[in-house]
Design a protein around this motif. Sequence first.
Motif, PDB file in Angstrom:
ATOM      1  N   PRO A 260      -7.770  -7.522   0.262  1.00 60.43           N
ATOM      2  CA  PRO A 260      -7.237  -6.554  -0.371  1.00 60.43           C
ATOM      3  C   PRO A 260      -5.987  -6.516   1.417  1.00 60.43           C
ATOM      4  O   PRO A 260      -4.766  -6.302   0.389  1.00 60.43           O
ATOM      5  CB  PRO A 260      -8.111  -5.460  -0.280  1.00 60.43           C
ATOM      6  N   LEU A 261      -5.948  -6.421   2.622  1.00 59.91           N
ATOM      7  CA  LEU A 261      -5.047  -6.479   2.928  1.00 59.91           C
ATOM      8  C   LEU A 261      -4.275  -7.853   2.954  1.00 59.91           C
ATOM      9  O   LEU A 261      -2.936  -7.750   3.573  1.00 59.91           O
ATOM     10  CB  LEU A 261      -6.104  -6.799   4.193  1.00 59.91           C
ATOM     11  N   LYS A 262      -4.958  -8.961   2.707  1.00 56.93           N
ATOM     12  CA  LYS A 262      -3.532  -9.999   1.696  1.00 56.93           C
ATOM     13  C   LYS A 262      -2.752 -10.067   0.869  1.00 56.93           C
ATOM     14  O   LYS A 262      -1.674 -10.281   1.195  1.00 56.93           O
ATOM     15  CB  LYS A 262      -4.501 -11.583   2.340  1.00 56.93           C
ATOM     16  N   VAL A 263      -3.502  -9.387   0.620  1.00 56.18           N
ATOM     17  CA  VAL A 263      -2.948  -8.855  -0.972  1.00 56.18           C
ATOM     18  C   VAL A 263      -1.644  -7.826  -0.624  1.00 56.18           C
ATOM     19  O   VAL A 263      -0.482  -7.759  -1.207  1.00 56.18           O
ATOM     20  CB  VAL A 263      -3.762  -7.567  -1.379  1.00 56.18           C
ATOM     21  N   ILE A 264      -1.932  -6.905   0.620  1.00 53.77           N
ATOM     22  CA  ILE A 264      -0.704  -6.085   0.484  1.00 53.77           C
ATOM     23  C   ILE A 264       0.183  -6.407   1.462  1.00 53.77           C
ATOM     24  O   ILE A 264       1.162  -6.220   0.915  1.00 53.77           O
ATOM     25  CB  ILE A 264      -1.666  -4.891   1.436  1.00 53.77           C
ATOM     26  N   ALA A 265       0.436  -7.253   2.444  1.00 52.47           N
ATOM     27  CA  ALA A 265       1.297  -7.942   2.934  1.00 52.47           C
ATOM     28  C   ALA A 265       1.639  -9.106   2.054  1.00 52.47           C
ATOM     29  O   ALA A 265       2.957  -9.046   2.368  1.00 52.47           O
ATOM     30  CB  ALA A 265       0.022  -9.027   4.836  1.00 52.47           C
ATOM     31  N   THR A 285       7.874  -1.248   5.993  1.00 55.07           N
ATOM     32  CA  THR A 285       7.057   0.093   6.233  1.00 55.07           C
ATOM     33  C   THR A 285       6.682   0.522   4.969  1.00 55.07           C
ATOM     34  O   THR A 285       5.715   1.241   4.795  1.00 55.07           O
ATOM     35  CB  THR A 285       6.739   1.107   7.534  1.00 55.07           C
ATOM     36  N   ARG A 286       7.503   1.462   4.524  1.00 51.73           N
ATOM     37  CA  ARG A 286       7.583   2.205   3.423  1.00 51.73           C
ATOM     38  C   ARG A 286       6.437   1.893   2.120  1.00 51.73           C
ATOM     39  O   ARG A 286       6.140   2.213   1.559  1.00 51.73           O
ATOM     40  CB  ARG A 286       8.836   3.411   2.841  1.00 51.73           C
ATOM     41  N   LEU A 287       7.383   0.609   1.846  1.00 52.22           N
ATOM     42  CA  LEU A 287       6.525  -0.341   1.130  1.00 52.22           C
ATOM     43  C   LEU A 287       5.395  -0.576   1.329  1.00 52.22           C
ATOM     44  O   LEU A 287       4.006  -0.022   0.358  1.00 52.22           O
ATOM     45  CB  LEU A 287       7.476  -1.673   0.827  1.00 52.22           C
ATOM     46  N   ALA A 375       1.677  -6.939  11.865  1.00 47.54           N
ATOM     47  CA  ALA A 375       1.768  -6.135  12.609  1.00 47.54           C
ATOM     48  C   ALA A 375       3.634  -5.432  12.045  1.00 47.54           C
ATOM     49  O   ALA A 375       3.676  -4.403  12.300  1.00 47.54           O
ATOM     50  CB  ALA A 375       2.739  -6.763  13.732  1.00 47.54           C
ATOM     51  N   GLN A 376       4.319  -6.265  10.937  1.00 46.84           N
ATOM     52  CA  GLN A 376       5.588  -5.292  11.007  1.00 46.84           C
ATOM     53  C   GLN A 376       5.625  -4.345   9.499  1.00 46.84           C
ATOM     54  O   GLN A 376       6.027  -3.223   9.283  1.00 46.84           O
ATOM     55  CB  GLN A 376       6.524  -6.649   9.876  1.00 46.84           C
TER      56      GLN A 376
END
Length: 403
Positions: A260-265, A285-287, A375-376
Amino acid sequence: MTNAASTPRETTATHRDRLVAAAIEAAGADDFGADTWQEGLDIYIESLVDSAQLNEIGVGVADDGIVADLANRLRIEAWRKEHPAVGEQEIRQPIIIVGQPRTGTTILLDLMAQDPANRAPLTWEVERPVPAPQTATYTTDPRIEEAQAQFDLVNSFIPGFSSFHELGAQLAQECVRIFTGDFKSMQHSLQFEVPAYNRWLLHEADMSDGYRYHRRFLQHLQSEHHAQRWLLKSPQHLWTLPELMAEYPDAIVIQNHRDPLKVIASISALGASLREMTTEHFEVTRLAEQYGEDIILGLDRALEARSNKVFDTGQGGRVLDIRYQDIRHDLVGAIGRIYDQLGWDLTAEAESRMRAFLDAHPGDQGGSLKRYTWAQTGLNEGELRERAKAYQDYFDVESEPLD
């Protein structure tokens, strides 16, 4: 076009009425069928004005999109009145690909669509559904060229976008575009910053209405061009699996799984490419914050669906799980395994067409579109990893390196 996003004194109702009038004029009809679209449209318009901070291009994109979706709804209803047999069309055991965005669902859809036994809705017919597509002209319909010309403009505005997420009039289209006609679509909250609409869609909207409209749309498309079975796809179904199976209790669901973390990025990068064109006030960051919450919610609901046995409908419905780590190196082989599980024959012709498509459409090319490092995104990796743990453990989904 005058727009409420640039003229705050225009109320939501006035804005809506203006766009509705434009759609009625464009379609030459005024019957929208059930009024299930109205609440979502009002919340969407209000959220656009309150939060999206659209520039001139964004104003045009948002308003033109609303008018087009309303006009298509009107045209479909008018066609249905003139052709009442459309309402007798049966949708039998559709294949529906679900899963988080950026998990291989699109390429799986595109490849399986190469099998002549599978009928995926193509982009041109979803964008321009009336008159109903006909078998005799399905590959030569002039609407194909019209739709393609529109997509050819995308790379002019967003260089590299089609390499990141390919667009094409004759490529398969996903259900998120069909749901826009009932204004219950995640497309809106990807394209624009509309948090109020997004909250309503995920927590309050009655998606049973959305799925009834979805069925009507499919009935329309297949009324004069049939195939053995529908092949459908959208990440949005992940959030509404009970409603999906209530509408299509015999559906065969293929659920893709990935870290899921790769998906979010990745989805944040895709959304960024869309939003940066329509606003001067974009912040990744908002997205990322939006998808950090939404993706975890979708996974929690997927686990709940398993716990509640929503796929055990007694009408032939079932679910197959596909892990990204198992398909990324051999997509056609993965499809062969899917067919084996379903007891279907992957013919030599279908496999050959799949391999030819894969050669011609290699997909996302590294560096083709702006990316963001983890990080971004401003997200806390440890916190999200803990929230995703139950999902990853249940489906044996590996964690991928974050860059």
